[in-house]
Design an enzyme around this catalytic site. Structure first.
Site, mmCIF file in Angstrom:
data_model
loop_
_atom_site.group_PDB
_atom_site.id
_atom_site.type_symbol
_atom_site.label_atom_id
_atom_site.label_comp_id
_atom_site.label_asym_id
_atom_site.label_seq_id
_atom_site.Cartn_x
_atom_site.Cartn_y
_atom_site.Cartn_z
ATOM 1 N N THR A 175 0.811 -1.222 0.000
ATOM 2 C CA THR A 175 0.000 0.000 0.000
ATOM 3 C C THR A 175 0.844 1.272 0.000
ATOM 4 O O THR A 175 1.857 1.364 0.689
ATOM 5 C CB THR A 175 -0.940 0.003 1.220
ATOM 6 O OG1 THR A 175 -1.716 -1.197 1.198
ATOM 7 C CG2 THR A 175 -1.862 1.202 1.204
ATOM 8 N N GLU A 176 0.396 2.256 -0.764
ATOM 9 C CA GLU A 176 1.021 3.571 -0.826
ATOM 10 C C GLU A 176 -0.041 4.628 -0.505
ATOM 11 O O GLU A 176 -1.246 4.327 -0.532
ATOM 12 C CB GLU A 176 1.588 3.823 -2.227
ATOM 13 C CG GLU A 176 2.677 2.845 -2.605
ATOM 14 C CD GLU A 176 3.259 3.089 -3.996
ATOM 15 O OE1 GLU A 176 4.155 2.346 -4.400
ATOM 16 O OE2 GLU A 176 2.795 4.038 -4.684
ATOM 17 N N ALA A 191 0.093 -2.127 -16.997
ATOM 18 C CA ALA A 191 0.978 -1.658 -15.935
ATOM 19 C C ALA A 191 1.433 -2.759 -14.991
ATOM 20 O O ALA A 191 2.576 -2.728 -14.503
ATOM 21 C CB ALA A 191 0.282 -0.550 -15.148
ATOM 22 N N GLU A 228 -3.352 -15.343 2.230
ATOM 23 C CA GLU A 228 -3.450 -14.153 3.072
ATOM 24 C C GLU A 228 -4.907 -13.884 3.454
ATOM 25 O O GLU A 228 -5.234 -13.627 4.623
ATOM 26 C CB GLU A 228 -2.871 -12.939 2.342
ATOM 27 C CG GLU A 228 -3.004 -11.651 3.144
ATOM 28 C CD GLU A 228 -2.300 -10.461 2.498
ATOM 29 O OE1 GLU A 228 -2.413 -9.357 3.051
ATOM 30 O OE2 GLU A 228 -1.647 -10.638 1.455
ATOM 31 N N ARG A 229 -5.799 -13.942 2.484
ATOM 32 C CA ARG A 229 -7.209 -13.654 2.750
ATOM 33 C C ARG A 229 -7.863 -14.735 3.596
ATOM 34 O O ARG A 229 -8.721 -14.450 4.431
ATOM 35 C CB ARG A 229 -7.938 -13.446 1.421
ATOM 36 C CG ARG A 229 -7.535 -12.126 0.779
ATOM 37 C CD ARG A 229 -7.836 -12.012 -0.691
ATOM 38 N NE ARG A 229 -7.418 -10.692 -1.176
ATOM 39 C CZ ARG A 229 -7.308 -10.359 -2.452
ATOM 40 N NH1 ARG A 229 -7.588 -11.246 -3.402
ATOM 41 N NH2 ARG A 229 -6.910 -9.141 -2.801
ATOM 42 N N GLY A 284 -23.848 0.043 28.875
ATOM 43 C CA GLY A 284 -22.796 1.038 29.093
ATOM 44 C C GLY A 284 -21.448 0.448 29.428
ATOM 45 O O GLY A 284 -20.400 1.003 29.049
#
Length: 381
Positions: free
Chosen positions: A126-127, A179, A244-245, A342
């Site tokens: 990630t970037e 890409a 990984e997933r 609470g």
């Protein structure tokens, strides 16, 4: 109900890791949450006891264990707290890249220390401007003699502070069409000139898990640290994302089971309007609904694990498990907190931490929206 992939030796291993964590992790976990980091000493102790990368070949220090052992490790670490997720990432997400795509020289250089805990690993995908769209990364690596000159920035990197080895997803051919064919994997070692670790990121949850920004400014990385072949990085990532997933789904399943059990225990003790909360029909219905869904999740996850261990191509099913179980765990956290009232909003109760920790599971390792895209594509849509 015991899963079909678990044998007697797996259960003995579970008892061993439980005993270890009871002594070395549980008593200190709340302090680690406050410190916002897990000490390296835990990693080293896990290595000493054979709890790091047990699936690796014996020649590198592993035990040749099957994935069932990894499942048990991830389950028991999750029961302590989701902040230990970086250990599972090291064991079952990053180190497999070295084993599958590394040269023999790379394996001998890195794997033994990954087993002992001397080396902690991370993977930097990630970037700031690219997450799910991996092909859109901007980090570049330009060949210069016997080195690559690496430039770019990564963020949200699990194990980023502790990491000694970082698998960096970068572009060795920024002009490649399409890409993704220009993506490669470079292993950057701690101490590499031009490689710096940024701040430890302040997250909503997973407080004890170190997450960081990483910077590469003309970082000189030896060409011998290229993992596999140039231009094949995207394909390597796609091949490894299945496990990984699945690992994320396993963690979320256990988190849901833990939240349900702690809530059952709580409502049996807490009283309101002269009776235990567990005696109200609404409480019983909510718990019955959660128990049903969580059992469905367990059955599905165990089936996916079994098929993964058999070497089946189950990208669709893993994507289903990842999105559905993490979504289930998020719903479970909300419902359980409501039943606590609470007190559930107080940090002294573990449901509060679970409530903070679980949402990111539907974001990392590919967002749940991406999972649905994959499923739809594989349905021919």
């Amino acid at each position: 109900m015991t899963a079909s992939y678990l044998k007697e030796e797996h259960e003995l291993f579970r008892q061993s890791i439980q005993k270890f964590l009871d002594k070395e992790a549980k008593p200190y976990y709340e302090q680690w949450e406050k410190d916002r980091i897990i000490p390296r000493e835990l990693w080293e102790k896990m290595g000493e006891n054979g709890f790091l990368c047990p699936w690796l070949d014996e020649q590198y220090g592993g035990l040749n264990a099957d994935f069932g052992y990894s499942v048990i490790l991830n389950e028991e670490l999750e029961r302590v707290g989701t902040g230990l997720v970086g250990i599972g990432l090291h064991n079952d997400i990053v180190v497999p890249y070295f084993d599958s795509y590394g040269s023999e020289e790379q394996k001998k250089r890195w794997l033994p220390k990954c087993v002992t805990g001397e080396y902690i690993t991370a993977i930097a995908m990630t970037e700031p401007g690219a997450g799910s769209d991996l092909a859109g990364i901007k980090t570049t690596a330009v060949r210069d003699g016997d080195s690559y000159i690496l430039n770019g920035q990564k963020t949200f990197i699990t194990n980023g502070i502790h990491a000694d080895l970082v698998v960096v997803v970068c572009k060795t051919d920024p002009h490649a069409k399409p890409a993704h064919k220009g993506i490669s994997l470079l292993v950057v070692e701690e101490g590499t000139p031009g490689f710096t670790k940024g701040r430890k990121l302040d997250k909503v949850g997973l407080h004890s898990q170190d997450t960081a920004e990483l910077f590469f400014e003309d970082a000189k990385v030896p060409a011998e640290n290229l993992l596999g072949e140039e231009g094949k990085g995207f394909y390597y990532l796609m091949e490894k994302l299945q496990q990984e997933r699945l690992t994320v789904a396993i963690g979320a399943q256990v988190a849901a089971e833990e939240m349900l059990q702690m809530t059952i225990d709580y409502v049996k003790e807490r009283k309101a309007f002269g009776q235990r909360i567990s005696q109200f029909q609404n409480t019983q219905f909510k718990l019955a609904e959660m128990a049903t869904e969580i059992q469905i999740g367990r059955t599905f996850v165990d089936d996916v694990i079994t098929r993964h261990m058999a070497g089946e191509e189950i990208v669709t099913e893993v994507s289903m498990a990842k999105w559905w179980v993490t979504d289930l765990a998020r719903r479970t956290a909300t419902t359980c907190m409501q039943l606590y009232g609470g007190y559930g909003y107080m940090e002294e109760y573990p449901i509060a931490r679970r409530f903070r920790d679980i949402p990111v599971a539907s974001i990392y390792a590919g967002s749940n929206e991406i999972m649905k895209n994959i499923i739809a594509k594989n349905m021919g849509l």
